[in-house]
Design a protein around this motif. Structure first.
Motif, short mmCIF file in Angstrom:
data_model
loop_
_atom_site.label_atom_id
_atom_site.label_comp_id
_atom_site.label_asym_id
_atom_site.label_seq_id
_atom_site.Cartn_x
_atom_site.Cartn_y
_atom_site.Cartn_z
N LEU A 1 0.90 -1.36 0.14
CA LEU A 1 0.10 -0.01 0.06
C LEU A 1 0.95 1.10 0.03
N ILE A 2 1.88 1.32 0.81
CA ILE A 2 2.90 2.37 0.78
C ILE A 2 3.28 2.43 -0.83
N ARG A 3 3.80 1.69 -1.48
CA ARG A 3 4.15 1.69 -2.82
C ARG A 3 3.29 2.44 -3.66
N LYS A 4 1.97 1.77 -3.38
CA LYS A 4 0.89 2.36 -4.35
C LYS A 4 0.58 3.98 -4.06
N LEU A 5 0.72 4.26 -2.72
CA LEU A 5 0.63 5.84 -2.36
C LEU A 5 1.76 6.66 -2.98
N GLN A 6 3.02 5.96 -3.11
CA GLN A 6 4.20 6.48 -3.66
C GLN A 6 3.96 7.02 -5.06
#
Length: 345
Positions: free
Chosen positions: A16-21
């Motif tokens: 999810l952090i990667r998707k936000l980034q």
């Protein structure tokens, strides 16, 4: 590691952090200002989960921001140059203070070292702290400081304290310059009682003298490495130890820079690194630009140009100081200065 990854209490997976980034959301602040609907679309989480996530971030984020503000208020101190009716008025919106990074540039012989002597003298005289004067051209003159003391009729008991509060280090190399700053960092980390613990202002006079040798293709990469190292050290000391910096640079002539003789003592050095795209259009300095290249062009928070008036027909002590780069105020503003036996005023 990004700001979101450093925060342990979010419960966000790496996925999810990667998707936000990918949507340019790297920090807690950026996540907080993003709408719930957009975050639901990016992450696939429910609105209730998004609200819970923002609540967790808000409690920590705003506490951290308040802590940073309190820390800034604790350590930030406004100094002044002592040129009160001229320079300090010009820079009222961006004064010399803890963490300042200033550059004074100008043609060779225009009076940059005289201005640095005056700033160092005034800083020490006002008991604002100790000055570290790093001299790369052997231009610092204790005799000049004594002359300023005599002209200002400073009592003998104060003269000794002022002289002691101006520490002078000399080096002729960029490596030596970096070593001095690294040693200062170690001393400051050791505590206020260590040597150098009361240093509040560092003056470097001048940068081009120690980077001249790196203009050749053979030494080009080493020069860029040392310039980047110097920049990192300056920012580290200004941020972690709240030290103000003033360093000296040259305005070099673009057309004549390739004709500069290979002389380490010649201030009119050529550009050792990549060129800025355009020259400055300054009064008395048309076709000139700061030395040390495009990378260094963005280094100081404030860049001042010391110039001789255009209408001068003979040698005079009058100078114009112009703001040519500032992160905090408008550029192009000027003040008039005079070089006298008592210093620059």
């Amino acid at each position: 590691m990004t700001d979101l990854e450093q925060f342990d209490g979010l419960g966000l997976s790496t996925y999810l952090i990667r998707k936000l980034q990918k949507k340019c959301i790297f920090t807690r602040y950026e996540l907080l200002i993003t709408s719930n609907a957009e975050l639901m679309e990016i992450t696939g989480l429910t609105e209730a989960a998004i609200l819970e996530l923002k609540e967790k971030i808000g409690k920590d984020f705003f506490h951290l921001q308040q802590s940073n503000l309190n820390n800034w208020k604790t350590y930030t101190k406004i100094y002044n140059t002592g040129i009160e009716n001229r320079l300090d008025i010009l820079l009222a919106e961006t004064p010399l203070k803890t963490g300042s990074i200033w550059e004074i540039c100008g043609k060779s012989g225009v009076g940059k070292t005289q201005l640095c002597h005056t700033i160092a003298f005034n800083f020490a005289a006002q008991t604002q702290g100790t000055v570290l004067y790093i001299d790369t051209k052997c231009d610092f003159s204790g005799t000049r400081i004594m002359e300023m003391l005599r002209c200002r009729h400073v009592p003998n008991n104060i003269c000794g304290r002022i002289m002691q509060d101006i520490l002078v280090e000399r080096t002729g190399t960029a490596e030596g310059l970096c070593e001095i700053l690294e040693r200062l960092d170690l001393q400051l980390n050791a505590g206020a009682d260590a040597d150098g613990g009361n240093i509040k202002l560092v003056i470097i006079d001048a940068l081009p003298a120690v980077f001249f040798k790196y203009r050749s293709e053979l030494n080009h990469l080493k020069g860029k490495y040392l310039l980047a190292k110097l920049n990192n050290l300056v920012y580290q000391l200004s941020k972690e130890h709240h030290i103000a910096f003033v360093y000296v640079n040259l305005l070099v002539n673009i057309e004549e820079e390739q004709q500069v003789p290979e002389d380490m003592d010649n201030e009119e050095m050529s550009e050792p690194y990549e060129m800025p795209s355009a020259s400055l259009n300054l009064a008395g300095c048309v076709g000139m630009r700061p030395a040390l290249g495009e990378y260094w062009n963005r280094a100081p928070h404030l860049r001042l140009s010391l110039e001789t008036p255009l209408d001068n027909t003979s040698i005079t002590n009058e100078r114009i100081l112009r703001v040519i780069r500032s992160c905090y105020t408008a550029v192009g503003t000027t003040c008039n200065l005079h070089i006298t036996t008592a210093g620059v005023s």
